[in-house]
Design a protein around this motif. Structure first.
Motif, mmCIF file in Angstrom:
data_model
loop_
_atom_site.group_PDB
_atom_site.id
_atom_site.type_symbol
_atom_site.label_atom_id
_atom_site.label_comp_id
_atom_site.label_asym_id
_atom_site.label_seq_id
_atom_site.Cartn_x
_atom_site.Cartn_y
_atom_site.Cartn_z
ATOM 1 N N ALA B 200 0.832 -1.217 0.000
ATOM 2 C CA ALA B 200 0.000 0.000 0.000
ATOM 3 C C ALA B 200 0.860 1.259 0.000
ATOM 4 C CB ALA B 200 -0.919 -0.012 1.215
ATOM 5 N N ARG B 201 2.009 1.218 0.687
ATOM 6 C CA ARG B 201 2.768 2.457 0.848
ATOM 7 C C ARG B 201 3.470 2.891 -0.429
ATOM 8 N NH1 ARG B 201 5.870 -1.651 2.820
ATOM 9 N NH2 ARG B 201 8.128 -1.475 2.634
ATOM 10 N N SER B 249 9.853 -8.293 -4.157
ATOM 11 C CA SER B 249 10.861 -9.359 -4.088
ATOM 12 C C SER B 249 11.674 -9.139 -2.823
ATOM 13 C CB SER B 249 11.832 -9.298 -5.264
ATOM 14 O OG SER B 249 11.135 -9.281 -6.472
ATOM 15 N N ARG B 250 12.288 -10.186 -2.328
ATOM 16 C CA ARG B 250 13.129 -10.120 -1.131
ATOM 17 C C ARG B 250 12.390 -9.411 -0.009
ATOM 18 N NH1 ARG B 250 18.756 -7.717 -2.452
ATOM 19 N NH2 ARG B 250 19.363 -8.951 -0.682
ATOM 20 N N ASP B 251 11.108 -9.659 0.095
ATOM 21 C CA ASP B 251 10.296 -8.980 1.099
ATOM 22 C C ASP B 251 9.371 -9.997 1.752
ATOM 23 O OD1 ASP B 251 8.651 -7.417 2.613
ATOM 24 O OD2 ASP B 251 8.372 -5.886 1.072
ATOM 25 N N ALA B 252 9.755 -10.398 2.956
ATOM 26 C CA ALA B 252 8.979 -11.445 3.633
ATOM 27 C C ALA B 252 7.569 -10.973 3.983
ATOM 28 C CB ALA B 252 9.711 -11.889 4.903
ATOM 29 N N THR B 253 7.374 -9.669 4.153
ATOM 30 C CA THR B 253 6.059 -9.190 4.573
ATOM 31 C C THR B 253 5.018 -9.317 3.470
ATOM 32 O OG1 THR B 253 6.578 -6.925 3.938
ATOM 33 C CG2 THR B 253 7.016 -7.545 6.213
ATOM 34 N N LEU B 288 18.566 -2.136 -3.705
ATOM 35 C CA LEU B 288 19.110 -2.693 -2.468
ATOM 36 C C LEU B 288 20.525 -3.200 -2.715
ATOM 37 C CD1 LEU B 288 16.152 -2.494 -1.629
ATOM 38 C CD2 LEU B 288 16.383 -4.696 -0.542
ATOM 39 N N LYS B 315 16.323 1.245 0.045
ATOM 40 C CA LYS B 315 14.973 0.804 -0.313
ATOM 41 C C LYS B 315 14.002 1.958 -0.100
ATOM 42 C CE LYS B 315 11.504 -2.740 0.751
ATOM 43 N NZ LYS B 315 11.253 -3.424 -0.511
ATOM 44 N N VAL B 316 13.125 2.144 -1.061
ATOM 45 C CA VAL B 316 12.142 3.212 -0.948
ATOM 46 C C VAL B 316 11.153 2.852 0.157
ATOM 47 C CG1 VAL B 316 10.231 4.348 -2.123
ATOM 48 C CG2 VAL B 316 12.383 3.971 -3.314
ATOM 49 N N GLY B 317 10.970 3.794 1.095
ATOM 50 C CA GLY B 317 10.067 3.532 2.218
ATOM 51 C C GLY B 317 8.636 3.882 1.873
#
Lengths: 382, 377
Positions: B200-201, B249-253, B288, B315-317
């Motif tokens: 969403a962000r 990618s590379r994002d467990a959440t 990253l 990484k873009v927040g």
């Protein structure tokens, strides 16, 4: 020169940080944080400091106190390294590190020995309350077993004890946070200026009064709190616990000064006590519900220190109201005497533990904020 | 009952290539494709990395060869619904062919039905950048070049029926079940793109000028929708374009903890192609770690740097939409260790790829084993 301590990372883990070595250094946590800004960049950098063991960069930092643990970083961390919990662990470590008796360390490392010590202190207090002979006696049913004079004198002793420990702590803390020990070249060393000092004091005051920075948390569209009423938002829960507690301390001190345990509802100190007591009960009850239901990441990982803090406050508040009602209705029952005993002991323990528990953040955070506001450079976007 | 040697599930570049190789050795091959055309993803791409060869120019000769090959049969608009094995280890597959509502043998691909059709919906073959009709040829280089009617959106007005010269429109078509026996099966079911709405962000699907890398890819191909690179919000030619790597990618959440292995390189490729289309644009890639791990990849990355593509580690927040449609990117510049914000006209989310889900469920009673990331073992 910075000192590296390879055992530091393992030590932090004891204070409740988990998985933080999963961090792959992407900076997502710092970027999603609404409170992080240029020259106050956290949490990522602090995970680095922790992993390589730069202890001083952490314990001397203002940044760890700028975080309100809203949990945005933990919620979105791609490696699930839980930076928010890590920051909380750093705060626990920092408090425990500065406190020499080791009591805080027991509490913050979830050591059951802390509960034993709590009970022992309660027994000692209870023993003193029940056995010391007063010089003068106020004869009122409530003080049949625990004389008013004893509570008064013991209370003063407790306040003086906490005053000394807290005072010493504040002195050391000012030295630390003002950057005198800091080796961070990023931090500007500015000469003293009255205008900056006043501005910083004003901003800290605003923060304590209205939690302006805390309100910056939970503002995003993807936040659980965005569309919920402010009455149940974490900043307000925090605000009501804080002002509830401050109000009750002030009310107690007023009672002490006038040396008159008021039985009349309409005395100013009693009105203050009642109103702030309601605030305290409201805040602590909501906070406990959030923690039990693990409503967000920031409430999911509760430690002994969090529970001890909330349960102490809640029991103190609950017994306080019980007594208020009992006194108003004038019921001379034994149960009321027992509640009175619990209330007195718990309240004294709360004050004694002030410098040794989660309460210590009430000293750390405003001081850190003060130095942060004072030394903050105007931030420019790239 | 149709008997083949090999059943190839999926008519993308992998399925076509394997079918051609097998068919050339004399084996009978059947390709089952769920889409209206074979060619898969690759037929929609612009260039391949790191050689910058034209992707469609590689795909279309293979598509035509497969379509005309005597040993290859192709079923489009079809799905393998069920596969079992008999006692001789022979596979029995049930394929459902959905109706096109167009008689294939009669359709000439003239697109008269398309002109007549009054209904416009999002064009999935242009990744929703433009619209298409409901009676339509999927895309210009589709194979087979036969019209189809998107019955879910059709209002049954009958305009196409009147317009069609050969009378190929047939609304009475029903799904057909085809039974297949095959000695072996090749799973070439490809990948699905990560849905950016899951983050969403980043504002994917919410902010008009946040596009996916596939939407940018479509803007860079010869058959592109706007004939230049434009931002979808207001049609402005973007000057400051940002690439957000590891979006999904590379994002467990978001359920995909592993590297998709292509996003770094396709983003570097697109950055170079954008500089060809918009020479004055500033392209910034937020990464990253750049994973340029193949032959010639590192040189390709260095080439992008030399073309003045900016690479920023961090990484873009969050992405915030400004009133004028510009996008404010908040990130931590890892090199300096400071939080920064940067404004961009257009943001491209370099979305990751996931294995196509559920494909193992067609097998009964025994299913192929999957690894924790849902790949076939």
């Amino acid at each position: 020169m910075s000192e590296l301590d390879p055992t530091f990372a393992a030590e932090i883990v004891k204070y409740g940080a988990t998985h933080f070595n999963a961090c792959y250094n992407c900076g997502n946590c710092t970027a999603v944080c609404n409170l992080s800004e240029q020259h106050a960049d956290f949490p990522r950098m602090f995970i680095r400091y922790g992993l390589i063991g730069q202890r001083n960069k952490i314990v001397d930092s203002q940044e760890i106190w700028l975080c309100y643990a809203c949990g945005d970083c933990s919620e979105t961390c791609p490696r699930q390294a839980y930076p928010g919990e890590y920051m909380a662990a750093l705060r626990r470590y920092t408090i425990a590190h500065a406190e020499k008796t080791g009591l805080t360390k027991l509490l913050f490392t979830n050591n059951p020995l802390f509960i034993v010590i709590t009970l022992i202190i309660a027994l000692v207090l209870g023993f003193l309350l029940l056995t010391i002979e007063p010089e003068e006696v106020i004869s009122r049913w409530l003080f049949t077993y625990i004389p008013y004079e004893v509570i008064h004198n013991l209370g003063i002793a407790v306040f003086i004890l906490t005053g000394i420990t807290t005072g010493l702590g504040i002195f050391a803390l000012i030295k630390k946070l003002s950057g005198q020990r800091s080796s961070n070249p990023d931090k500007p060393t500015t000469s003293f200026s009255w205008s900056k000092t006043l501005m910083a004091i004003q901003k800290v005051g605003m923060e304590i009064a209205a939690m302006k920075r805390y309100q910056e948390c939970d503002k995003e569209d993807d936040s659980l709190w965005k569309h919920r009423p402010w009455l149940i938002k974490p900043w307000f829960v925090h605000w009501s616990i804080m002002w509830g507690f401050i109000g009750l301390v002030v009310a107690t001190v007023l009672d002490f000064i006038f040396k008159d345990p008021a039985t009349v509802m309409w005395l100013p100190s009693r009105i203050l006590g009642t109103v702030t007591g309601i605030l305290l009960m409201y805040g602590t009850t909501l906070a406990m519900i959030y923690r039990i239901r693990k409503i967000t990441k920031s409430y999911a990982d509760s430690k002994l220190a969090d529970w001890a803090f909330l349960i102490f406050l809640w029991v103190a508040g609950f017994t306080g109201f019980w007594l208020e009602i009992a006194v108003m209705s004038g019921e001379h029952e034994l149960i009321n005497q027992i509640v009175f005993f619990i209330h007195t002991v718990i309240s004294m323990e709360l004050i004694i533990f002030f410098a040794y528990s989660k309460f210590a953040h009430a000293v750390y955070r405003p001081l850190a904020l003060y130095f942060y506001f004072k030394n903050r450079e105007p931030v420019s976007a790239t | 009952m149709k008997e083949v040697d090999v059943l190839v599930i999926g008519g993308g570049i992998a399925g076509i290539e394997s079918a051609l190789n097998l068919a050339n050795t004399g084996l009978q091959v059947l390709i089952v494709e769920k889409d209206l055309s074979i060619g898969g993803r690759m037929i929609h791409l612009s260039k391949v990395f790191p050689t910058l060869d034209c992707a469609a120019c590689i795909t279309t000769p293979k598509v035509s060869e497969a379509a005309r090959h005597p040993n290859i049969t192709i079923l489009t608009n079809s799905r393998v619904m069920h596969v079992s094995q008999d006692e001789n280890k022979l596979f029995l597959a049930r394929v459902e062919q959905k109706p096109r509502y167009v008689i294939s043998a009669l359709c000439t691909g003239c697109q008269d039905c398309e002109s007549a059709c009054p209904v416009v919906v999002n064009d999935e073959y242009q990744y929703d950048l433009v619209g298409r009709k409901v009676a339509f040829i999927p895309f210009s280089i589709a194979s087979p070049r036969i019209a189809a009617i998107d019955i879910d959106h059709c209002i049954l007005c009958g305009a196409c029926e009147k317009a069609c010269g050969p009378g190929a429109i047939d609304f009475t078509q029903e799904p057909e079940q085809v039974m297949i026996t095959a000695k072996s099966i090749i799973m070439a079911t490809g990948f699905k793109l990560f849905d950016p709405n899951n983050i969403a962000r980043y504002g994917g699907g919410r902010f008009k000028n946040v596009v996916t890398s596939m939407q940018m890819e479509r803007q860079l191909v010869p058959t592109r929708p706007f004939n230049t690179v434009l931002r979808p919000g207001d049609g402005k030619m973007p000057d400051r374009i940002a690439y957000v790597l590891c979006a999904g990618s590379r994002d467990a959440t978001v359920g995909n903890p592993i590297c998709s292995q292509i996003c770094c390189m396709y983003s570097i490729k697109q950055a170079q192609l954008i500089l060809g289309a918009l020479p004055m644009a500033d392209v910034t890639v937020y990464f990253l770690h750049v994973r340029a791990f193949g032959k010639g990849f590192e040189e390709f990355y260095q080439q992008a740097k030399m073309m003045d593509v900016s690479f920023i580690k961090g990484k873009v927040g969050r992405i915030r939409e400004q009133e004028n449609g510009d996008l404010l990117i908040r990130y931590e510049d890892i090199a300096s260790g400071h939080v920064k914000e940067a404004s961009h006209d257009l943001v491209v989310l370099s979305v990751g790829i996931l294995p196509t889900s559920g494909t193992e469920q067609i097998f009964e009673p025994e299913q192929p084993e999957l690894d924790p990331f849902r790949f076939f073992r």
